[in-house]
Design an enzyme around this catalytic site. Structure first.
Site: not given
Length: 309
Positions: A139, A168
């Site tokens: 992330y 992400k």
């Protein structure tokens, strides 16, 4: 028997976490939102991401929520759990717990507060990946962590850790997403790059992204789901039209600090039909924001159910 590694793709809403006035979880509301998203065709669900307020909860609260909600989803869609903390020990503990609870993967934010060099970050993510068997997604959110993960670092992790399967990328730069895709695909053809900002979903798909973990998909998932479907079936005209619709929803990002306040209130108004509570220090929704959100729903709500409170 080791759990199978899931290949995530498509639209994965970063769901908000809903509470009662006493500060405990509102299980009915969380289940209702989950059911709504699944019926709208999302390809997975992320619990305990940034929008899910993981940073405001204790380790035990996070575990309790994960146990309850993973069981509630009951394999209807893949479940991704945010397990990042500022402590490697706690992150590994939460990641192991997510695996034991039946989650399909974990989303691990880079350690925040201090900046770390790439050797340290490589060791950090490698230790987490080796501690579990399920999928690990990196992330990258430099606006909250203070540093951005380089495409070269991500590619090295993809090459060295089989269960690190994607990232992400919460960054307002299509160029960074493009570099991530280019660097990682050289090492791992199956590595999945996800956009986070809604208006980057369509252009990211065009350059090889796997999908998006995007905010508007929490309350208007059908637009993102339909865009992904249109793109993957070759209906590029339809995908472009949906991209324009989704882009018009981006004003939600300007309504509140923190962002999740505005998203939660739209969920209250347009999906649940009743209010849920906010944890301190956010408190009660102010009148001006309430008016803005009601206007927003009236303007954009042709694609999702509206029940103005």
């Amino acid at each position: 028997m080791k759990p199978e590694k899931v290949s995530f793709h498509g639209i994965i809403p970063p769901v908000v976490t809903l509470f009662n006035n006493d500060g405990d979880f509102n299980w009915e509301a969380n289940e209702q939102l989950t059911d709504f998203l699944i019926t709208k065709g999302v390809h997975g669900i992320l619990y305990m991401g940034s929008t899910g307020e993981f940073s405001s909860l204790t380790i035990e609260q996070r575990k309790r929520f994960v146990e309850k909600m993973v069981a509630y989803v009951n394999h209807r869609v893949p479940v991704l759990i945010g397990t990042g903390t500022t402590s490697l020990t706690d992150t590994i503990d939460l990641s192991k717990h997510a695996q034991e609870s039946g989650a399909d993967g974990v989303l691990v934010v880079s350690p925040y507060y201090w900046k770390f060099n790439e050797v340290q970050l490589f060791d950090y993510y490698t230790a987490i990946a080796k501690s579990i068997d399920i999928s690990v997604m990196i992330y990258n959110i430099p606006m909250l962590t203070g540093q951005s993960l380089s495409p070269k670092l991500v590619a090295k992790l993809a090459q060295n850790c089989e269960n690190i399967i994607g990232i992400k990328d919460t960054i307002e730069s299509l160029g960074h997403i493009r570099q991530l895709i280019s660097e990682t695909k050289e090492k791992r053809e199956d590595f999945a790059v996800f956009a986070a900002f809604d208006d980057l979903l369509y252009p990211s798909l065009q350059i090889g992204a796997a999908g998006a973990i995007n905010g508007t998909a929490v309350f208007a998932p059908e637009f993102s789901v339909q865009l992904y479907s249109s793109f993957t079936t070759g209906d590029f005209k339809g995908a472009l039209s949906l991209h324009q619709k989704i882009s018009s929803l981006m004003s939600i990002y300007e309504f509140s600090e923190p962002l999740y306040l505005a998203i939660k209130e739209i969920v209250n108004k347009s999906i649940l039909g009743y209010k849920t509570a906010n944890l301190p220090p956010t408190g009660t929704l102010d009148h001006e924001l309430n008016i803005k959100l009601e206007e927003y729903i009236r303007k954009h709500g042709d694609g999702f159910p509206v029940s103005i409170i």
